[in-house]
Enzyme design. Structure first.
Site, PDB file in Angstrom:
ATOM      1  CB  SER A  73      -0.982   0.049   1.288  1.00  0.00           C
ATOM      2  OG  SER A  73      -0.221   0.330   2.478  1.00  0.00           O
ATOM      3  CG  HIS A 113      -1.411   3.839   5.098  1.00  0.00           C
ATOM      4  ND1 HIS A 113      -2.561   3.471   4.988  1.00  0.00           N
ATOM      5  CD2 HIS A 113      -0.749   2.803   4.324  1.00  0.00           C
ATOM      6  CE1 HIS A 113      -2.828   2.431   4.410  1.00  0.00           C
ATOM      7  NE2 HIS A 113      -1.885   1.858   3.979  1.00  0.00           N
ATOM      8  CG  ASP A 139      -5.657   4.798   5.442  1.00  0.00           C
ATOM      9  OD1 ASP A 139      -5.672   4.424   4.334  1.00  0.00           O
ATOM     10  OD2 ASP A 139      -4.309   5.276   5.933  1.00  0.00           O
TER      11      ASP A 139
END
EC number: 3.4.21.89
Length: 196
Positions: A73, A113, A139
């Site tokens: 990701s 992230h 998210d």
């Protein structure tokens, strides 16, 4: 035919038998000492690793100073298997663009992230939104039900450096449990059999 032994021959034979028994006992004691030494050596390695880990936790301010990227990701910034070094200083403000590792209630594995947006209230309390570089959306779908922002308490650490692909062994051990047990067995065996 009967053979008579002299007294000195009998004593010599008993002395030889007694000497070989002593050697056998010394050998058994020596084997036990070597086993104790190896177990003690293994214990010292484990305790040293734990002390180093706890020391890193204190220095970095993070409960987990080293993590492995488990998904794609964050590509192209980080790839699956990259090893990240984290810090989590209370005094450092969270900034847009910074890469954070955070926990979400109900999920065991932390997520790596990037901070996408920051929302600061008038009292100085900061909330922020994250997104994976390789993900199409933010998210909010990952957060717990009804949660739209993360807070500082959710952060495990912030990425300060990385080593590419070195954490792939961790991924293999998670994906293939038999591989994990084989590696742990081999490491334990190596420590026990290794002689200096």
């Amino acid at each position: 035919m009967s053979e008579k032994r002299s007294g000195s021959e009998v004593v010599d034979t008993e002395t030889k038998e007694s000497g070989s028994e002593k050697k056998l006992i010394k050998c058994q004691v020596s084997q036990k000492n070597k086993l104790y030494y190896q177990v003690l050596n293994f214990g010292m390695i484990v305790s040293s690793a734990l002390m180093i880990w706890k020391g890193l936790m204190v220095i970095t301010g993070s409960e987990s100073p080293i993590v492995v990227v488990l998904s794609g990701s964050m590509e192209p910034a980080f790839h699956r298997g990259d090893l990240l070094f984290l810090t989590n200083r209370v005094e450092d403000p969270i900034r847009v663009g910074e890469i954070v590792v955070f926990r979400i209630e109900g999920r065991e594995i932390p997520i790596v992230h990037r901070v996408l947006k920051i929302h600061e209230k008038q009292n100085g309390h900061i909330k922020f939104l994250t997104k994976g570089d390789n993900n199409a959306v933010d998210d909010r779908g990952l957060y717990k039900q009804g949660q739209h922002w993360l807070e500082k308490k959710d952060v495990v650490g912030r990425a300060r450096g990385f080593v590419p692909y070195i954490g792939i062994v961790t991924i293999l051990m998670n994906d293939y449990p038999k591989f994990k047990y084989a590696v742990l067995f081999l490491l334990g065996l190596f420590v026990l059999v290794h002689r200096e």
